[in-house]
Motif scaffolding. Structure first.
Motif, PDB file in Angstrom:
ATOM      1  N   GLY A 105       0.820  -1.213   0.000  1.00 33.94           N
ATOM      2  CA  GLY A 105       0.000   0.000   0.000  1.00 33.94           C
ATOM      3  C   GLY A 105       0.848   1.256   0.000  1.00 33.94           C
ATOM      4  N   LEU A 106       1.958   1.220   0.750  1.00 36.70           N
ATOM      5  CA  LEU A 106       2.870   2.364   0.782  1.00 36.70           C
ATOM      6  C   LEU A 106       3.470   2.630  -0.598  1.00 36.70           C
ATOM      7  CD1 LEU A 106       4.502   4.479   2.385  1.00 36.70           C
ATOM      8  CD2 LEU A 106       6.208   2.698   2.815  1.00 36.70           C
ATOM      9  N   VAL A 107       3.910   1.560  -1.270  1.00 37.22           N
ATOM     10  CA  VAL A 107       4.499   1.702  -2.602  1.00 37.22           C
ATOM     11  C   VAL A 107       3.462   2.206  -3.601  1.00 37.22           C
ATOM     12  CG1 VAL A 107       5.471   0.423  -4.553  1.00 37.22           C
ATOM     13  CG2 VAL A 107       6.325   0.019  -2.240  1.00 37.22           C
ATOM     14  N   ALA A 108       2.259   1.621  -3.569  1.00 45.76           N
ATOM     15  CA  ALA A 108       1.206   2.039  -4.496  1.00 45.76           C
ATOM     16  C   ALA A 108       0.832   3.505  -4.278  1.00 45.76           C
ATOM     17  CB  ALA A 108      -0.017   1.145  -4.327  1.00 45.76           C
ATOM     18  N   ALA A 109       0.725   3.923  -3.008  1.00 47.14           N
ATOM     19  CA  ALA A 109       0.382   5.311  -2.718  1.00 47.14           C
ATOM     20  C   ALA A 109       1.491   6.266  -3.170  1.00 47.14           C
ATOM     21  CB  ALA A 109       0.129   5.465  -1.217  1.00 47.14           C
ATOM     22  N   LEU A 110       2.740   5.852  -2.966  1.00 47.70           N
ATOM     23  CA  LEU A 110       3.868   6.692  -3.386  1.00 47.70           C
ATOM     24  C   LEU A 110       3.895   6.858  -4.896  1.00 47.70           C
ATOM     25  CD1 LEU A 110       6.464   8.198  -2.581  1.00 47.70           C
ATOM     26  CD2 LEU A 110       7.683   6.020  -2.754  1.00 47.70           C
ATOM     27  N   ILE A 111       3.670   5.765  -5.625  1.00 48.01           N
ATOM     28  CA  ILE A 111       3.672   5.848  -7.085  1.00 48.01           C
ATOM     29  C   ILE A 111       2.502   6.690  -7.583  1.00 48.01           C
ATOM     30  CG2 ILE A 111       3.392   4.496  -9.200  1.00 48.01           C
ATOM     31  CD1 ILE A 111       5.024   2.303  -7.926  1.00 48.01           C
ATOM     32  N   ALA A 112       1.325   6.538  -6.952  1.00 50.30           N
ATOM     33  CA  ALA A 112       0.169   7.348  -7.345  1.00 50.30           C
ATOM     34  C   ALA A 112       0.436   8.835  -7.115  1.00 50.30           C
ATOM     35  CB  ALA A 112      -1.059   6.894  -6.563  1.00 50.30           C
ATOM     36  N   TRP A 113       1.087   9.137  -5.984  1.00 50.20           N
ATOM     37  CA  TRP A 113       1.394  10.527  -5.661  1.00 50.20           C
ATOM     38  C   TRP A 113       2.381  11.136  -6.647  1.00 50.20           C
ATOM     39  CZ3 TRP A 113       5.774  12.077  -2.054  1.00 50.20           C
ATOM     40  CH2 TRP A 113       5.796  13.463  -1.880  1.00 50.20           C
ATOM     41  N   ARG A 114       3.386  10.343  -7.050  1.00 49.65           N
ATOM     42  CA  ARG A 114       4.442  10.859  -7.932  1.00 49.65           C
ATOM     43  C   ARG A 114       4.205  10.481  -9.396  1.00 49.65           C
ATOM     44  NH1 ARG A 114       7.388  14.457  -5.266  1.00 49.65           N
ATOM     45  NH2 ARG A 114       9.026  14.146  -6.822  1.00 49.65           N
ATOM     46  N   TRP A 115       3.020  10.014  -9.724  1.00 50.07           N
ATOM     47  CA  TRP A 115       2.781   9.388 -11.025  1.00 50.07           C
ATOM     48  C   TRP A 115       3.222  10.270 -12.198  1.00 50.07           C
ATOM     49  CZ3 TRP A 115       1.724   4.735 -12.928  1.00 50.07           C
ATOM     50  CH2 TRP A 115       1.293   4.654 -14.266  1.00 50.07           C
ATOM     51  N   SER A 116       2.741  11.487 -12.270  1.00 51.21           N
ATOM     52  CA  SER A 116       3.050  12.339 -13.427  1.00 51.21           C
ATOM     53  C   SER A 116       4.541  12.644 -13.513  1.00 51.21           C
ATOM     54  CB  SER A 116       2.242  13.633 -13.368  1.00 51.21           C
ATOM     55  OG  SER A 116       2.554  14.364 -12.199  1.00 51.21           O
ATOM     56  N   ARG A 117       5.186  12.856 -12.376  1.00 52.69           N
ATOM     57  CA  ARG A 117       6.620  13.127 -12.365  1.00 52.69           C
ATOM     58  C   ARG A 117       7.421  11.888 -12.768  1.00 52.69           C
ATOM     59  NH1 ARG A 117       8.515  17.598  -9.432  1.00 52.69           N
ATOM     60  NH2 ARG A 117       6.851  18.984  -8.740  1.00 52.69           N
ATOM     61  N   LEU A 118       7.021  10.738 -12.238  1.00 50.70           N
ATOM     62  CA  LEU A 118       7.701   9.488 -12.606  1.00 50.70           C
ATOM     63  C   LEU A 118       7.537   9.202 -14.093  1.00 50.70           C
ATOM     64  CD1 LEU A 118       6.684   7.243  -9.567  1.00 50.70           C
ATOM     65  CD2 LEU A 118       9.007   7.969 -10.147  1.00 50.70           C
ATOM     66  N   LEU A 119       6.356   9.424 -14.604  1.00 51.22           N
ATOM     67  CA  LEU A 119       6.094   9.149 -16.016  1.00 51.22           C
ATOM     68  C   LEU A 119       6.885  10.090 -16.911  1.00 51.22           C
ATOM     69  CD1 LEU A 119       4.399   7.219 -17.717  1.00 51.22           C
ATOM     70  CD2 LEU A 119       2.588   8.938 -17.750  1.00 51.22           C
ATOM     71  N   THR A 120       6.938  11.362 -16.546  1.00 50.54           N
ATOM     72  CA  THR A 120       7.700  12.333 -17.342  1.00 50.54           C
ATOM     73  C   THR A 120       9.185  11.992 -17.336  1.00 50.54           C
ATOM     74  OG1 THR A 120       6.109  14.084 -16.798  1.00 50.54           O
ATOM     75  CG2 THR A 120       8.260  14.776 -17.619  1.00 50.54           C
ATOM     76  N   ALA A 121       9.726  11.637 -16.172  1.00 48.85           N
ATOM     77  CA  ALA A 121      11.143  11.278 -16.073  1.00 48.85           C
ATOM     78  C   ALA A 121      11.435   9.996 -16.847  1.00 48.85           C
ATOM     79  CB  ALA A 121      11.539  11.106 -14.612  1.00 48.85           C
ATOM     80  N   THR A 122      10.455   9.108 -16.938  1.00 45.34           N
ATOM     81  CA  THR A 122      10.631   7.865 -17.698  1.00 45.34           C
ATOM     82  C   THR A 122      10.623   8.126 -19.191  1.00 45.34           C
ATOM     83  OG1 THR A 122       9.595   6.549 -15.935  1.00 45.34           O
ATOM     84  CG2 THR A 122       9.628   5.577 -18.133  1.00 45.34           C
ATOM     85  N   LEU A 123       9.752   9.020 -19.631  1.00 40.49           N
ATOM     86  CA  LEU A 123       9.641   9.323 -21.056  1.00 40.49           C
ATOM     87  C   LEU A 123      10.897  10.008 -21.585  1.00 40.49           C
ATOM     88  CD1 LEU A 123       5.950  10.601 -21.239  1.00 40.49           C
ATOM     89  CD2 LEU A 123       6.845   8.456 -22.152  1.00 40.49           C
ATOM     90  N   SER A 124      11.384  11.006 -20.852  1.00 43.80           N
ATOM     91  CA  SER A 124      12.545  11.760 -21.329  1.00 43.80           C
ATOM     92  C   SER A 124      13.165  12.567 -20.193  1.00 43.80           C
ATOM     93  CB  SER A 124      12.129  12.715 -22.455  1.00 43.80           C
ATOM     94  OG  SER A 124      13.157  13.617 -22.776  1.00 43.80           O
ATOM     95  N   ARG A 125      14.465  12.394 -20.002  1.00 44.86           N
ATOM     96  CA  ARG A 125      15.166  13.187 -18.983  1.00 44.86           C
ATOM     97  C   ARG A 125      15.172  14.660 -19.373  1.00 44.86           C
ATOM     98  NH1 ARG A 125      18.279  10.285 -15.310  1.00 44.86           N
ATOM     99  NH2 ARG A 125      19.516  12.165 -14.912  1.00 44.86           N
ATOM    100  N   ASP A 126      15.295  14.950 -20.670  1.00 44.65           N
ATOM    101  CA  ASP A 126      15.293  16.346 -21.122  1.00 44.65           C
ATOM    102  C   ASP A 126      13.937  16.994 -20.865  1.00 44.65           C
ATOM    103  OD1 ASP A 126      17.906  16.109 -22.004  1.00 44.65           O
ATOM    104  OD2 ASP A 126      17.332  15.550 -24.047  1.00 44.65           O
ATOM    105  N   LEU A 127      12.856  16.263 -21.152  1.00 44.00           N
ATOM    106  CA  LEU A 127      11.519  16.788 -20.887  1.00 44.00           C
ATOM    107  C   LEU A 127      11.308  17.003 -19.393  1.00 44.00           C
ATOM    108  CD1 LEU A 127       8.684  17.516 -21.885  1.00 44.00           C
ATOM    109  CD2 LEU A 127       8.071  15.085 -21.723  1.00 44.00           C
ATOM    110  N   ALA A 128      11.843  16.079 -18.582  1.00 44.32           N
ATOM    111  CA  ALA A 128      11.734  16.228 -17.133  1.00 44.32           C
ATOM    112  C   ALA A 128      12.470  17.476 -16.657  1.00 44.32           C
ATOM    113  CB  ALA A 128      12.285  14.985 -16.440  1.00 44.32           C
ATOM    114  N   ALA A 129      13.680  17.682 -17.175  1.00 43.90           N
ATOM    115  CA  ALA A 129      14.456  18.870 -16.789  1.00 43.90           C
ATOM    116  C   ALA A 129      13.744  20.151 -17.193  1.00 43.90           C
ATOM    117  CB  ALA A 129      15.841  18.803 -17.425  1.00 43.90           C
TER     118      ALA A 129
END
Length: 263
Positions: A135-159
Motif C-alpha cells: 500500500g505504501l508503494v502504491a500510494a507513493l507511485i500514485a502521488w508521484r505518477w506524473s513526475r515518474l512518467l515524465t522522467a521515464t519518457l525523457s530526462r530532457d523533458l523532465a528537466a
C-alpha cells in the motif's frame, strides 16, 4: 469452505499485486528487468544477515535490497557496463547469501521457502507487512505518477518541466526494495522479478494508456495469484512457481490476442 491458510495466501497474493502492477509497469518501461533481478537476489543475503544478528527477516531483506538497488543506481551513473555489473552483483549476492546462511549457528533454514516463496505459510502478521508495504508503494507511485512518467519518457523533458529525474529514479529504486522485502515470502527471491515483469508485459498489449497498463497489470497479478493458488491446491504443485506459471499463461494469451487484433 476455504481453509484459513488459503484465505491468507490469497490475500497475500492480491495485496502484493497492488504494488507490482504499477511498479512493474515502470520496470518494463525503463527496461529495468535485470535491475529487479539483482535486487531480488540480494534479498537472500539480507535473510542471512538478519539470522546472524537475530533481526526480523523483513528488515534485513529491506536494508540489503535497498543497499543493492542504490549501489546499482550509483554505478549506472559512473558509466559502468550495466549488463556485466548487474550480472556480477546479482549472482555474487545470491551466492554469498546462500553461503552465509550455512554459517548461522543453531538455525535450520528451509532455503526453498526463501528462493521460491512459501505463500501458504503466510500469517496474519505477514499479511499486515505485505499490505502495508504494498500500500505504501502504491500510494507513493500514485502521488508521484506524473513526475515518474515524465522522467521515464525523457530526462530532457523532465528537466524542462523542473523535475529531477535522478530523484524520481531513486523513488523507484527504493520502492523496488520495499516490494522485494514484502514479496520474499510470497514468491521467493528467484521469482520476484517474474511477478514484476510478467503481469506488466501482459498488460502492455491491450492497454492504450499508461494508467490503464498499471491498473491492468495489478489485476493480472491478482488473478494470476488466485489462479496459481487454485492450481497448487488442485494439483499439489509449489504455490510460488504456480503463480508465476499462471501469469506466464496470461501473458501468452495477451500476446496472441494482441497479434490477432488490428492495431
Amino acid at each position: 469452505m476455504l481453509d484459513d491458510f488459503l484465505i491468507r495466501a490469497a490475500l497475500a497474493g492480491v495485496g502484493l499485486s497492488i504494488a507490482v502492477g504499477p511498479l512493474g509497469s515502470f520496470v518494463v518501461w525503463r527496461r529495468m528487468a535485470y535491475f529487479g533481478d539483482a535486487t531480488a537476489h540480494a534479498a537472500i543475503l539480507g535473510v542471512a544477515l538478519a539470522l546472524i544478528f537475530s533481526a526480523p527477516v523483513t528488515l534485513g531483506t529491506l536494508v540489503v535490497a535497498a543497499a543493492m538497488a542504490l549501489a546499482v543506481s550509483w554505478l549506472s551513473t559512473r558509466g559502468h557496463a550495466m549488463d556485466a555489473t548487474l550480472g556480477v552483483l546479482s549472482h555474487s549476492a545470491l551466492a554469498l547469501g546462500l553461503v552465509a546462511i550455512s554459517f548461522v549457528p543453531g538455525v535450520r533454514v528451509d532455503l526453498s521457502a526463501f528462493l521460491f516463496g512459501d505463500i501458504l505459510a503466510v500469517t496474519w502478521a505477514d499479511l499486515a507487512v505485505i499490505w502495508g508495504g504494498a500500500g505504501l508503494v502504491a500510494a507513493l507511485i500514485a502521488w508521484r505518477w506524473s513526475r515518474l512518467l515524465t522522467a521515464t519518457l525523457s530526462r530532457d523533458l523532465a528537466a524542462a518541466s523542473g523535475i529531477n529525474a535522478d530523484r524520481e529514479g531513486l523513488i523507484l529504486t527504493l520502492s523496488l526494495a520495499v516490494v522485494v522485502a514484502v514479496a520474499l515470502k510470497v514468491v521467493g527471491a528467484l521469482l520476484i522479478a517474474a511477478m514484476l515483469i510478467i503481469p506488466a508485459a501482459a498488460a502492455r498489449g491491450p492497454a492504450r494508456a499508461p494508467e490503464t497498463m498499471a491498473v491492468l497489470a495489478a489485476l493480472i497479478g491478482a488473478f494470476a495469484s488466485l489462479a496459481g493458488l487454485a492450481a497448487s491446491y488442485q494439483f499439489d504443485t509449489p504455490a510460488g512457481p504456480s503463480i508465476v506459471v499462471a501469469a506466464s499463461a496470461i501473458y501468452l494469451v495477451s500476446a496472441l490476442f494482441s497479434r490477432l487484433l488490428p492495431s
